[in-house]
Scaffold this motif. Structure first.
Motif, mmCIF file in Angstrom:
data_model
loop_
_atom_site.group_PDB
_atom_site.id
_atom_site.type_symbol
_atom_site.label_atom_id
_atom_site.label_comp_id
_atom_site.label_asym_id
_atom_site.label_seq_id
_atom_site.Cartn_x
_atom_site.Cartn_y
_atom_site.Cartn_z
ATOM 1 N N ALA A 126 52.958 22.768 14.886
ATOM 2 C CA ALA A 126 52.079 22.571 16.032
ATOM 3 C C ALA A 126 50.628 22.496 15.569
ATOM 4 C CB ALA A 126 52.247 23.709 17.033
ATOM 5 N N LEU A 127 49.897 21.528 16.098
ATOM 6 C CA LEU A 127 48.462 21.394 15.849
ATOM 7 C C LEU A 127 47.713 21.548 17.160
ATOM 8 C CD1 LEU A 127 48.270 18.320 13.420
ATOM 9 C CD2 LEU A 127 48.166 20.761 12.847
ATOM 10 N N PHE A 128 46.693 22.404 17.138
ATOM 11 C CA PHE A 128 45.896 22.655 18.319
ATOM 12 C C PHE A 128 44.439 22.264 18.074
ATOM 13 C CE2 PHE A 128 49.441 25.707 18.433
ATOM 14 C CZ PHE A 128 50.008 25.363 19.647
ATOM 15 N N HIS A 129 43.674 22.241 19.154
ATOM 16 C CA HIS A 129 42.254 21.905 19.129
ATOM 17 C C HIS A 129 41.530 22.747 18.075
ATOM 18 C CE1 HIS A 129 38.528 20.442 20.881
ATOM 19 N NE2 HIS A 129 38.137 21.643 21.244
ATOM 20 N N GLY A 130 40.919 22.077 17.113
ATOM 21 C CA GLY A 130 40.173 22.777 16.071
ATOM 22 C C GLY A 130 40.950 23.080 14.812
ATOM 23 N N ASP A 131 42.245 22.775 14.780
ATOM 24 C CA ASP A 131 43.036 23.005 13.567
ATOM 25 C C ASP A 131 42.689 21.961 12.500
ATOM 26 O OD1 ASP A 131 44.331 25.112 14.742
ATOM 27 O OD2 ASP A 131 46.268 24.109 14.951
ATOM 28 N N VAL A 132 42.814 22.358 11.252
ATOM 29 C CA VAL A 132 42.572 21.457 10.122
ATOM 30 C C VAL A 132 43.745 21.573 9.152
ATOM 31 C CG1 VAL A 132 41.035 20.857 8.212
ATOM 32 C CG2 VAL A 132 40.069 21.751 10.357
ATOM 33 N N VAL A 133 44.237 20.436 8.695
ATOM 34 C CA VAL A 133 45.272 20.413 7.656
ATOM 35 C C VAL A 133 44.673 19.780 6.406
ATOM 36 C CG1 VAL A 133 47.586 19.658 7.001
ATOM 37 C CG2 VAL A 133 47.079 20.182 9.401
ATOM 38 N N VAL A 134 44.921 20.418 5.262
ATOM 39 C CA VAL A 134 44.442 19.913 3.974
ATOM 40 C C VAL A 134 45.642 19.786 3.047
ATOM 41 C CG1 VAL A 134 42.884 20.292 2.024
ATOM 42 C CG2 VAL A 134 42.251 21.142 4.310
ATOM 43 N N TRP A 135 45.771 18.638 2.389
ATOM 44 C CA TRP A 135 46.833 18.516 1.396
ATOM 45 C C TRP A 135 46.338 17.706 0.200
ATOM 46 C CZ3 TRP A 135 46.975 16.038 6.095
ATOM 47 C CH2 TRP A 135 47.120 14.649 6.110
ATOM 48 N N GLY A 136 46.789 18.149 -0.973
ATOM 49 C CA GLY A 136 46.403 17.486 -2.212
ATOM 50 C C GLY A 136 47.236 18.021 -3.361
ATOM 51 N N GLY A 137 46.812 17.744 -4.586
ATOM 52 C CA GLY A 137 47.561 18.218 -5.741
ATOM 53 C C GLY A 137 48.998 17.749 -5.691
ATOM 54 N N PRO A 138 49.980 18.665 -5.865
ATOM 55 C CA PRO A 138 51.384 18.253 -5.883
ATOM 56 C C PRO A 138 51.886 17.735 -4.540
ATOM 57 C CG PRO A 138 51.185 20.645 -5.960
ATOM 58 C CD PRO A 138 49.810 20.104 -6.143
ATOM 59 N N SER A 139 51.138 17.972 -3.445
ATOM 60 C CA SER A 139 51.551 17.490 -2.128
ATOM 61 C C SER A 139 50.784 16.247 -1.679
ATOM 62 C CB SER A 139 51.352 18.599 -1.080
ATOM 63 O OG SER A 139 52.237 19.666 -1.291
ATOM 64 N N ARG A 140 49.936 15.726 -2.547
ATOM 65 C CA ARG A 140 49.048 14.633 -2.138
ATOM 66 C C ARG A 140 49.801 13.424 -1.584
ATOM 67 N NH1 ARG A 140 47.138 10.712 -0.806
ATOM 68 N NH2 ARG A 140 45.103 9.739 -1.221
ATOM 69 N N MET A 141 50.975 13.113 -2.121
ATOM 70 C CA MET A 141 51.710 11.929 -1.696
ATOM 71 C C MET A 141 52.874 12.248 -0.757
ATOM 72 S SD MET A 141 49.897 9.597 -2.892
ATOM 73 C CE MET A 141 50.942 8.245 -2.377
ATOM 74 N N ASN A 142 52.855 13.420 -0.155
ATOM 75 C CA ASN A 142 53.917 13.754 0.793
ATOM 76 C C ASN A 142 53.848 12.863 2.032
ATOM 77 O OD1 ASN A 142 54.279 15.953 -0.993
ATOM 78 N ND2 ASN A 142 55.045 17.220 0.684
ATOM 79 N N PHE A 143 55.020 12.523 2.561
ATOM 80 C CA PHE A 143 55.078 11.789 3.819
ATOM 81 C C PHE A 143 54.681 12.709 4.973
ATOM 82 C CE2 PHE A 143 57.447 8.881 1.234
ATOM 83 C CZ PHE A 143 57.307 7.641 1.856
ATOM 84 N N HIS A 144 54.006 12.144 5.958
ATOM 85 C CA HIS A 144 53.548 12.926 7.102
ATOM 86 C C HIS A 144 53.375 11.997 8.299
ATOM 87 C CE1 HIS A 144 50.057 11.379 4.918
ATOM 88 N NE2 HIS A 144 49.450 11.310 6.097
ATOM 89 N N GLY A 145 53.288 12.569 9.488
ATOM 90 C CA GLY A 145 53.109 11.770 10.694
ATOM 91 C C GLY A 145 52.848 12.657 11.898
ATOM 92 N N ILE A 146 52.812 12.049 13.072
ATOM 93 C CA ILE A 146 52.612 12.752 14.333
ATOM 94 C C ILE A 146 53.714 12.326 15.300
ATOM 95 C CG2 ILE A 146 51.107 12.980 16.365
ATOM 96 C CD1 ILE A 146 49.980 14.490 14.049
ATOM 97 N N ALA A 147 54.406 13.317 15.877
ATOM 98 C CA ALA A 147 55.434 13.023 16.881
ATOM 99 C C ALA A 147 54.777 12.473 18.142
ATOM 100 C CB ALA A 147 56.215 14.295 17.188
ATOM 101 N N PRO A 148 55.519 11.766 18.995
ATOM 102 C CA PRO A 148 54.932 11.222 20.219
ATOM 103 C C PRO A 148 54.166 12.288 21.001
ATOM 104 C CG PRO A 148 57.143 10.362 19.929
ATOM 105 C CD PRO A 148 56.953 11.401 18.863
ATOM 106 N N LEU A 149 52.923 11.970 21.334
ATOM 107 C CA LEU A 149 52.056 12.922 22.015
ATOM 108 C C LEU A 149 52.528 13.138 23.449
ATOM 109 C CD1 LEU A 149 49.346 14.431 21.323
ATOM 110 C CD2 LEU A 149 48.203 12.650 22.657
ATOM 111 N N LYS A 150 52.576 14.400 23.860
ATOM 112 C CA LYS A 150 53.010 14.723 25.219
ATOM 113 C C LYS A 150 51.843 14.594 26.196
ATOM 114 C CE LYS A 150 56.772 17.833 23.909
ATOM 115 N NZ LYS A 150 57.345 19.199 24.065
ATOM 116 N N ASP A 151 52.184 14.374 27.463
ATOM 117 C CA ASP A 151 51.174 14.320 28.514
ATOM 118 C C ASP A 151 50.444 15.648 28.613
ATOM 119 O OD1 ASP A 151 51.672 11.702 29.444
ATOM 120 O OD2 ASP A 151 53.396 12.389 30.581
ATOM 121 N N GLY A 152 49.183 15.581 29.014
ATOM 122 C CA GLY A 152 48.414 16.795 29.223
ATOM 123 C C GLY A 152 46.955 16.477 29.454
ATOM 124 N N LEU A 153 46.197 17.522 29.747
ATOM 125 C CA LEU A 153 44.755 17.406 29.901
ATOM 126 C C LEU A 153 44.100 18.513 29.093
ATOM 127 C CD1 LEU A 153 44.331 16.707 33.735
ATOM 128 C CD2 LEU A 153 43.878 15.108 31.865
#
Length: 213
Positions: free
Chosen positions: A169-196
């Motif tokens: 889960a990612l929330f407002h203000g979260d930061v993800v950092v990846w590099g080194g041995p994880s630099r080429m890992n696959f990543h993505g975002i699931a379909p965003l849910k409705d909300g305000l």
């Protein structure tokens, strides 16, 4: 979602070796970050880029900094000028650069010098399929990704698409950092849910900092 995502301490969650989720790291700067996005995209408007295969991307994008990521039938690449206007991309705000460098240092990557910031805008239903960030010339540098607005589910895979991606889960203000041995890992975002969200309405913004050149 994983149970530990809702635990009391989300300050630093290890995703894999070289990859960390810094819960709320950008929260104190969220208001000026959102304001800066509005100013930057007034100069370089959001647009839906096209994949080399001719498909329209669902995520709306813009850039700031010396280099900007672009995609069209000519391929994925970085360019010094906005192809819509022919003008240089807007300068990267000092706040953006400082935040990215501080987050990288917190994750163990000193001397991060981003020269590109991809600005993504997600609407409900928008997703980003699993992919690698592989268009950068310098892959020794990490990727720094800042989440603003509606919550999202970050998909974190391995070095190939095979296998099931972890969901974070990612929330407002979260930061993800990846590099080194994880630099080429696959990543993505699931379909965003409705909300305000109080800061962004029915939208999520993502700032992705890279050393491209």
């Amino acid at each position: 979602m994983q149970p530990d995502l809702f635990g009391a301490d989300r300050r630093q969650i290890r995703l894999s070796e070289g990859a960390v989720l810094l819960g709320g790291f950008a929260l104190s700067h969220a208001e000026p970050l959102v304001a800066a996005i509005a100013a930057l995209t007034a100069a370089a408007p959001f647009r839906h880029m096209e994949t080399p295969g001719g498909r329209r991307m669902s995520v709306a994008m813009s850039n700031c900094g010396p280099l900007g990521w672009v995609s069209d039938r000519g391929g994925y690449r970085y360019a010094a000028r906005d192809p819509l206007s022919g003008e240089p991309w807007p300068a990267m705000p000092v706040l953006f650069r400082t935040l990215a460098q501080d987050a990288a240092a917190q994750a163990g990557f000193a001397d991060f010098a981003p020269d590109a910031c991809l600005i993504n805008r997600y609407e409900p239903g928008t997703q980003l399929t699993l992919h690698q960030d592989r268009d950068e010339q310098d892959r020794r540098a990490p990727i720094v990704s800042v989440s603003l607005g509606l919550p999202a589910v970050f998909l974190w895979g391995g070095e190939s698409r095979a296998g099931r991606a972890a969901r974070h889960a990612l929330f407002h203000g979260d930061v993800v950092v990846w590099g080194g041995p994880s630099r080429m890992n696959f990543h993505g975002i699931a379909p965003l849910k409705d909300g305000l969200h109080p800061a962004t309405g029915a939208l999520r913004y993502n700032l992705t900092f890279r050393t491209a050149g």
